[in-house]
Structure formats: C-alpha cells, structure tokens
Design a protein around this motif. Structure first.
Motif, PDB file in Angstrom:
ATOM      1  N   LEU A   1       0.161   3.740  10.544  1.00 33.88           N
ATOM      2  CA  LEU A   1       1.576   3.706  10.155  1.00 33.88           C
ATOM      3  C   LEU A   1       1.726   3.851   8.645  1.00 33.88           C
ATOM      4  O   LEU A   1       2.648   4.522   8.171  1.00 33.88           O
ATOM      5  CB  LEU A   1       2.231   2.412  10.635  1.00 33.88           C
ATOM      6  CG  LEU A   1       2.502   2.304  12.126  1.00 33.88           C
ATOM      7  CD1 LEU A   1       2.935   0.877  12.488  1.00 33.88           C
ATOM      8  CD2 LEU A   1       3.567   3.300  12.553  1.00 33.88           C
ATOM      9  N   CYS A   2       0.834   3.230   7.893  1.00 28.63           N
ATOM     10  CA  CYS A   2       0.865   3.372   6.432  1.00 28.63           C
ATOM     11  C   CYS A   2       0.608   4.818   6.029  1.00 28.63           C
ATOM     12  O   CYS A   2       1.287   5.356   5.141  1.00 28.63           O
ATOM     13  CB  CYS A   2      -0.170   2.452   5.783  1.00 28.63           C
ATOM     14  SG  CYS A   2       0.197   0.699   5.934  1.00 28.63           S
ATOM     15  N   GLU A   3      -0.343   5.447   6.673  1.00 30.89           N
ATOM     16  CA  GLU A   3      -0.656   6.842   6.373  1.00 30.89           C
ATOM     17  C   GLU A   3       0.555   7.736   6.633  1.00 30.89           C
ATOM     18  O   GLU A   3       0.932   8.551   5.789  1.00 30.89           O
ATOM     19  CB  GLU A   3      -1.828   7.310   7.233  1.00 30.89           C
ATOM     20  CG  GLU A   3      -2.182   8.770   7.048  1.00 30.89           C
ATOM     21  CD  GLU A   3      -3.302   9.222   7.957  1.00 30.89           C
ATOM     22  OE1 GLU A   3      -3.939  10.230   7.621  1.00 30.89           O
ATOM     23  OE2 GLU A   3      -3.552   8.571   8.998  1.00 30.89           O
TER      24      GLU A   3
ATOM     25  N   VAL B   1       0.845  -1.203   0.000  1.00 28.41           N
ATOM     26  CA  VAL B   1       0.000   0.000   0.000  1.00 28.41           C
ATOM     27  C   VAL B   1       0.875   1.245   0.000  1.00 28.41           C
ATOM     28  O   VAL B   1       0.653   2.174  -0.780  1.00 28.41           O
ATOM     29  CB  VAL B   1      -0.961  -0.003   1.208  1.00 28.41           C
ATOM     30  CG1 VAL B   1      -1.613   1.359   1.402  1.00 28.41           C
ATOM     31  CG2 VAL B   1      -2.019  -1.087   1.039  1.00 28.41           C
ATOM     32  N   VAL B   2       1.886   1.269   0.851  1.00 30.45           N
ATOM     33  CA  VAL B   2       2.771   2.436   0.944  1.00 30.45           C
ATOM     34  C   VAL B   2       3.516   2.660  -0.370  1.00 30.45           C
ATOM     35  O   VAL B   2       3.715   3.792  -0.793  1.00 30.45           O
ATOM     36  CB  VAL B   2       3.747   2.285   2.130  1.00 30.45           C
ATOM     37  CG1 VAL B   2       4.826   3.339   2.098  1.00 30.45           C
ATOM     38  CG2 VAL B   2       2.971   2.357   3.446  1.00 30.45           C
ATOM     39  N   ALA B   3       3.892   1.582  -1.035  1.00 27.64           N
ATOM     40  CA  ALA B   3       4.606   1.702  -2.308  1.00 27.64           C
ATOM     41  C   ALA B   3       3.679   2.131  -3.443  1.00 27.64           C
ATOM     42  O   ALA B   3       4.091   2.866  -4.341  1.00 27.64           O
ATOM     43  CB  ALA B   3       5.269   0.373  -2.658  1.00 27.64           C
ATOM     44  N   MET B   4       2.423   1.704  -3.396  1.00 29.71           N
ATOM     45  CA  MET B   4       1.491   1.942  -4.498  1.00 29.71           C
ATOM     46  C   MET B   4       0.858   3.334  -4.468  1.00 29.71           C
ATOM     47  O   MET B   4       0.715   3.965  -5.516  1.00 29.71           O
ATOM     48  CB  MET B   4       0.383   0.886  -4.432  1.00 29.71           C
ATOM     49  CG  MET B   4      -0.669   1.008  -5.476  1.00 29.71           C
ATOM     50  SD  MET B   4      -2.047  -0.165  -5.310  1.00 29.71           S
ATOM     51  CE  MET B   4      -1.680  -1.153  -3.910  1.00 29.71           C
TER      52      MET B   4
ATOM     53  N   ARG C   1      -4.263   4.989   4.417  1.00 32.36           N
ATOM     54  CA  ARG C   1      -4.835   4.530   5.685  1.00 32.36           C
ATOM     55  C   ARG C   1      -6.109   3.722   5.445  1.00 32.36           C
ATOM     56  O   ARG C   1      -6.275   2.624   5.977  1.00 32.36           O
ATOM     57  CB  ARG C   1      -5.121   5.724   6.586  1.00 32.36           C
ATOM     58  CG  ARG C   1      -5.634   5.343   7.946  1.00 32.36           C
ATOM     59  CD  ARG C   1      -5.798   6.581   8.796  1.00 32.36           C
ATOM     60  NE  ARG C   1      -6.186   6.237  10.133  1.00 32.36           N
ATOM     61  CZ  ARG C   1      -6.132   7.062  11.151  1.00 32.36           C
ATOM     62  NH1 ARG C   1      -5.690   8.292  10.979  1.00 32.36           N
ATOM     63  NH2 ARG C   1      -6.511   6.689  12.338  1.00 32.36           N
ATOM     64  N   CYS C   2      -7.015   4.267   4.644  1.00 31.89           N
ATOM     65  CA  CYS C   2      -8.278   3.578   4.372  1.00 31.89           C
ATOM     66  C   CYS C   2      -8.052   2.260   3.627  1.00 31.89           C
ATOM     67  O   CYS C   2      -8.654   1.239   3.965  1.00 31.89           O
ATOM     68  CB  CYS C   2      -9.209   4.475   3.573  1.00 31.89           C
ATOM     69  SG  CYS C   2      -9.800   5.901   4.501  1.00 31.89           S
ATOM     70  N   GLY C   3      -7.190   2.304   2.627  1.00 30.38           N
ATOM     71  CA  GLY C   3      -6.894   1.097   1.854  1.00 30.38           C
ATOM     72  C   GLY C   3      -6.271   0.013   2.712  1.00 30.38           C
ATOM     73  O   GLY C   3      -6.673  -1.159   2.651  1.00 30.38           O
ATOM     74  N   ALA C   4      -5.300   0.381   3.524  1.00 28.21           N
ATOM     75  CA  ALA C   4      -4.652  -0.595   4.396  1.00 28.21           C
ATOM     76  C   ALA C   4      -5.656  -1.164   5.388  1.00 28.21           C
ATOM     77  O   ALA C   4      -5.680  -2.375   5.637  1.00 28.21           O
ATOM     78  CB  ALA C   4      -3.476   0.043   5.128  1.00 28.21           C
ATOM     79  N   HIS C   5      -6.492  -0.320   5.931  1.00 29.39           N
ATOM     80  CA  HIS C   5      -7.483  -0.764   6.911  1.00 29.39           C
ATOM     81  C   HIS C   5      -8.418  -1.805   6.295  1.00 29.39           C
ATOM     82  O   HIS C   5      -8.656  -2.877   6.875  1.00 29.39           O
ATOM     83  CB  HIS C   5      -8.269   0.441   7.423  1.00 29.39           C
ATOM     84  CG  HIS C   5      -8.868   0.239   8.764  1.00 29.39           C
ATOM     85  ND1 HIS C   5      -9.993  -0.503   8.974  1.00 29.39           N
ATOM     86  CD2 HIS C   5      -8.480   0.685   9.979  1.00 29.39           C
ATOM     87  CE1 HIS C   5     -10.296  -0.511  10.252  1.00 29.39           C
ATOM     88  NE2 HIS C   5      -9.384   0.211  10.894  1.00 29.39           N
TER      89      HIS C   5
END
Length: 86
Positions: free
Chosen positions: A77-79, A35-38, A52-56
């Motif tokens: 953390l992703c956000e 997610v962080v890379a994309m 954040r929403c996508g990872a959740h």
C-alpha cells in the motif's frame, strides 16, 4: 476524500483482522504515513520500491507482532501510494 485519508482507510482495512493492540495499529499506520510522506522528497531512482522496502523493514522492527502477510500488504500500500502520488 483526500489521498491521505484514502491511504488511512486502506491501512485500517488491512489491519482490521489482526490481533494487534490499538497502539500497535496506530504505530503501524503512523509509520506507513511517514514513509509515504518522506520518500518523494528523497532523490531515488525507484521511489515506490524504496517505500515498499522501507515500510517492510520498519514495520518488522516497530510492530514485530504483525503477521508477515499483513506487513507485506501494508508495504505494498505504501508503494502504491508513492507511485500514484498520494
């Protein structure tokens, strides 16, 4: 220490007290890294919020046994990683 390594360390720390199997922990970490890379490559108005929403949502689907509070911590953390450019 690289930014991705810093994210990994924080993800491992957040997952340390969970009852997940090692495979489930690895899936959660891989998902967060993806997610962080994309997200930065997408043309979004609020990339941090999207991360954040996508990872959740993805964590809820891929690692259903993950405690909701830990899932929220990982998503946050992703956000932060996206906003800070990690």
């Amino acid at each position: 220490m690289s930014a991705l390594h810093t994210l990994d360390v924080r993800l491992f720390e957040a997952l340390a007290g969970t009852r997940l199997s090692p495979a489930e922990r690895d899936r959660a970490i891989d998902l967060c890294e993806s997610v962080v890379a994309m997200v930065p490559d997408l043309d979004l108005g609020h990339p941090g919020q999207a991360a954040r929403c996508g990872a959740h949502l993805l964590l809820a689907d891929v690692v259903p046994g993950l405690d909701p509070r830990v899932r929220s911590d990982l998503a946050r953390l992703c956000e932060v990683a996206v906003v800070k450019g990690l």
